[in-house]
Design a protein around this motif. Structure first.
Motif, mmCIF file in Angstrom:
data_model
loop_
_atom_site.group_PDB
_atom_site.id
_atom_site.type_symbol
_atom_site.label_atom_id
_atom_site.label_comp_id
_atom_site.label_asym_id
_atom_site.label_seq_id
_atom_site.Cartn_x
_atom_site.Cartn_y
_atom_site.Cartn_z
ATOM 1 N N ARG A 26 0.823 -1.214 0.000
ATOM 2 C CA ARG A 26 0.000 0.000 0.000
ATOM 3 C C ARG A 26 0.855 1.261 0.000
ATOM 4 N N ASN A 27 2.051 1.148 0.637
ATOM 5 C CA ASN A 27 2.933 2.318 0.695
ATOM 6 C C ASN A 27 4.141 2.187 -0.229
ATOM 7 N N HIS A 28 4.033 1.295 -1.196
ATOM 8 C CA HIS A 28 5.107 1.108 -2.185
ATOM 9 C C HIS A 28 6.447 0.802 -1.546
ATOM 10 N N ASP A 29 6.453 0.072 -0.454
ATOM 11 C CA ASP A 29 7.719 -0.198 0.232
ATOM 12 C C ASP A 29 7.924 -1.696 0.470
ATOM 13 N N GLN A 30 7.168 -2.532 -0.257
ATOM 14 C CA GLN A 30 7.255 -3.983 -0.036
ATOM 15 C C GLN A 30 7.865 -4.670 -1.254
ATOM 16 N N GLU A 31 8.247 -5.915 -1.039
ATOM 17 C CA GLU A 31 8.751 -6.745 -2.134
ATOM 18 C C GLU A 31 7.709 -6.790 -3.247
#
Lengths: 451, 451
Positions: free
Chosen positions: B147-152
């Protein structure tokens, strides 16, 4: 057994109302909810997609599509169609026709009369004794002496044909199979119709009572055909009066339960088919106000039908002459609908009060809505604006909604139990009902086959 | 095959729309309208009468009632439930999961994931490759990088697990059974969802295309299980956007027709079950405006979905800067919805124009409704007031109506064909779907029995 206007939502709202009274989520089943055979029935008329009781009744009773308003005749009124009831009668079976609406109303009429226009109730009534059917019950004649009170009295005519006419509860209770052919009506009728179940008292005879008595009266070795109509489910749905509608469905369900008692003692020779002629009201379980929540138990606060509430208000307003105030009307809405009562979740908000006040002003002060928006916000059903808005508000707070005051075009459920019930599985048309029953009863054969 | 939000009215409106285009009264049947086994399915959740896609999907996929919002876990999120798809996979059958909404949305998710909260789309997406299922198709991931563009990145993860990721039409057409496991998505996605069928172009891949390809990809000697969801019937119903909804039902019907082609070549070993998770919108065929008349063919005048119309209006208004007038908006309503066109019966009356103007003022001039009555008269669905009122007016003139922007509690139709289809006759519960399929497929036995 025909629930007039009883679509899927009408059946379901009665199930979930019973559940909500017990604080349950899962619907409580009616006597016919889980009949082994179930299907969907298309209802369109010969000349219109959204059907009416005459055209759909004709299809159900005779197997023929016809035009709107026609009672068991062809769409151009040149041919007469014979109903499954008449065919059963001709084979020597006894026949009963029961309804909560007038006995000359469209749904009962299609089983014993042929008439171009459904509103010719007097002409239809004249044909009743000619049918030779054994047991008519529930509602009476709409115009016993004709629309202008200048015709031969239908009750007298009926007696000339050897029928008994029973209109007291005492005489009804004494009725027994040896008494011969009969039209037995509820002691209280209004233009031939029984009161809504929600407005009935101990003096009334319920549709279930009429059904139990009817079975007793016409059960015989050769067999019988009986049509039982819950005719005012439709009327309550036209009025969008959910609480009244639920009581009508439960009233009809009690009648089905009587038929089921007989079925259980006569397995393998009794077929019960429960269906409807069409849906009425575009009813839904949910709405814009309650969204995903449901409060069906709030409908128990309604003590009388919308129409009866309207009459009571008018009486009270007349009695108070010029001093019947908006606050008086609100007191009545609290007493008969629970509106404004905090502990039942029926507090009135600003928008509710605006709509009620506009309805009060329109009904009791003769104020016309000032604008199109006012008219839209305070939409009336029937003759009682204030009662109508009270019903709308109770529906909205209970999680029940309607999109129409007319019929709609959704297919209706068919539920059947007994020999041949599987013919009612799947997708069928209203013309299949009598066709299937005739096959199962062997009515189209040269001789009666029996079960 | 699950039409999300596809109640009896949603199926019927597509049938009568097809009929109306040919000037017929009787409904034109869809591919599944007259399946030999038919019944009614209750849909209530563990903790609420009106269900949602997660709870009802869990019931359908696993045979267990759960709480609203839960993906194939117990109501308190302490137990994980195994879906019929997972059980089939464990028995060595190939599995396909197809949808028009994001592949991590509730209905597809309940078949391959276990998650306490349906809106944890990223967590659900992470579980997709762990399933080992063979063919995922249609929509893509809602949040490929969280959701926050910070995941794999989920597409990269998928590839690590040996899946192909196909997102062009050319590559999709070349796909063949030897290519291994795959997630094949439509070339155009918005937050993972395919465009509405009414807004699709030749560059899109239809649900029927995905279904045909899927059958080709996973058909094998041991057998396969496939779930196909028409996921945006629900979305169009939430928006009360009837014309868009009809196209979605017909799109879903094309997918069922592909399954039927396979069925016809594999009789006695193919079961197709068509149902819904719940009804959405409280839809009815009829309404207060048209009463007993129907003009379903008028819906053909709508060229784009309500949402797309809203976007087009906003674009045009932005392009015209401060000079976008009410008359400009009316021109757009004429072009895309036929509103105002005399020969199609779509003339606008005074009340229509009042509502459209209020919507225009609210959307493009920032005018707040002056009163409660104004708010009620101009009720908005979603982000585009003017488009919403245009849709409402077209619906009203066509004879289609809605009572809600949420789900409703009416039972939904179940229609089945093939071995064991009779288990879906009568009144069933959503928990019966996977239970019945598991019995028919022998999935609860120690070894796979076959047909």
């Amino acid at each position: 057994m025909i629930g007039d206007g009883m679509g899927l939502a009408q059946i379901t709202v009665a199930e979930v109302y019973l559940a909500a009274l017990q604080n349950d989520i899962a619907p409580h089943l009616l006597s016919f909810s889980d009949f082994p055979s179930q299907g969907f029935m298309t209802t369109h008329a010969y000349d219109r997609y959204i059907t009416g009781s005459a055209a759909s009744g004709t299809a159900i009773a005779t197997g023929h599509k016809t035009s709107i308003g026609t009672i068991s005749m062809g769409p151009k009124h040149k041919i007469k169609y014979k109903s499954v009831a008449t065919k059963a009668h001709e084979k020597g079976l006894k026949v009963g026709i029961l309804t909560t609406v007038p006995i000359d109303h469209a749904t009962p009429a299609v089983f014993y009369a042929n008439e171009p226009v459904r509103h010719s109730n007097y002409n239809i009534g004249r044909q009743l004794p000619l049918s030779g059917f054994d047991y008519f019950a529930g509602g009476g004649f709409t115009y016993p002496d004709g629309r202008n009170h200048d015709q031969e009295n239908l009750v007298a005519l009926l007696k000339n044909y050897g029928y008994n006419y029973i209109d007291t509860k005492k005489d009804f209770q004494k009725l027994s199979p040896g008494d011969g052919k009969v039209l037995a009506v509820n002691p209280v009728l209004e233009d031939g119709a029984m009161p809504y179940r929600i407005d009935q008292t101990r003096n009334d005879i319920t549709l279930a009572d009429f059904t139990a008595k009817g079975i007793e009266m016409i059960d015989n070795e050769t067999g019988f055909f009986m049509m039982v109509e819950g005719g005012q489910i439709d009327w309550a749905a036209h009025a969008n009066d959910a609480a009244t509608l639920i009581r009508e469905v439960l009233d009809f369900d009690e009648a089905v339960a009587e038929a089921l008692k007989f079925y259980k003692n006569h397995l393998n020779e009794t077929l019960i088919v429960v269906t409807a002629d069409h849906e009425t009201g575009g009813m839904a379980l949910g709405g814009r106000n309650t969204k995903y929540s449901s409060y069906f138990d709030r409908l128990k606060n309604q003590k009388v039908s919308m129409n009866e509430f309207g009459r009571l208000l008018k009486q009270y307003a007349t009695a108070k002459a010029g001093t019947f105030s908006f606050e008086d009307a609100l007191d009545m809405a609290s007493k008969y609908f629970g509106l404004g009562k905090k502990n039942d979740g029926l507090m009135l908000n600003k928008a509710d009060l605006v709509r009620l006040r506009k309805a009060y002003e329109a009904e009791f002060e003769g104020v016309k809505p000032a604008s199109i928006l006012d008219e839209m916000a305070v939409s009336y059903n029937g003759n009682y604006p204030f009662a109508s808005v009270a019903v709308q508000i109770l529906n909205e707070k209970s999680g029940v909604s309607f999109t129409s005051n007319s019929h709609t075009g959704i297919p209706v459920p068919v539920k059947a139990i007994g020999p041949g019930a599987e013919l009612f599985d799947g997708l069928i048309d209203n013309t299949d009902i009598s066709k299937n029953i005739e096959v199962i009863m062997g009515l189209n054969k040269n001789r009666f086959i029996g079960w």
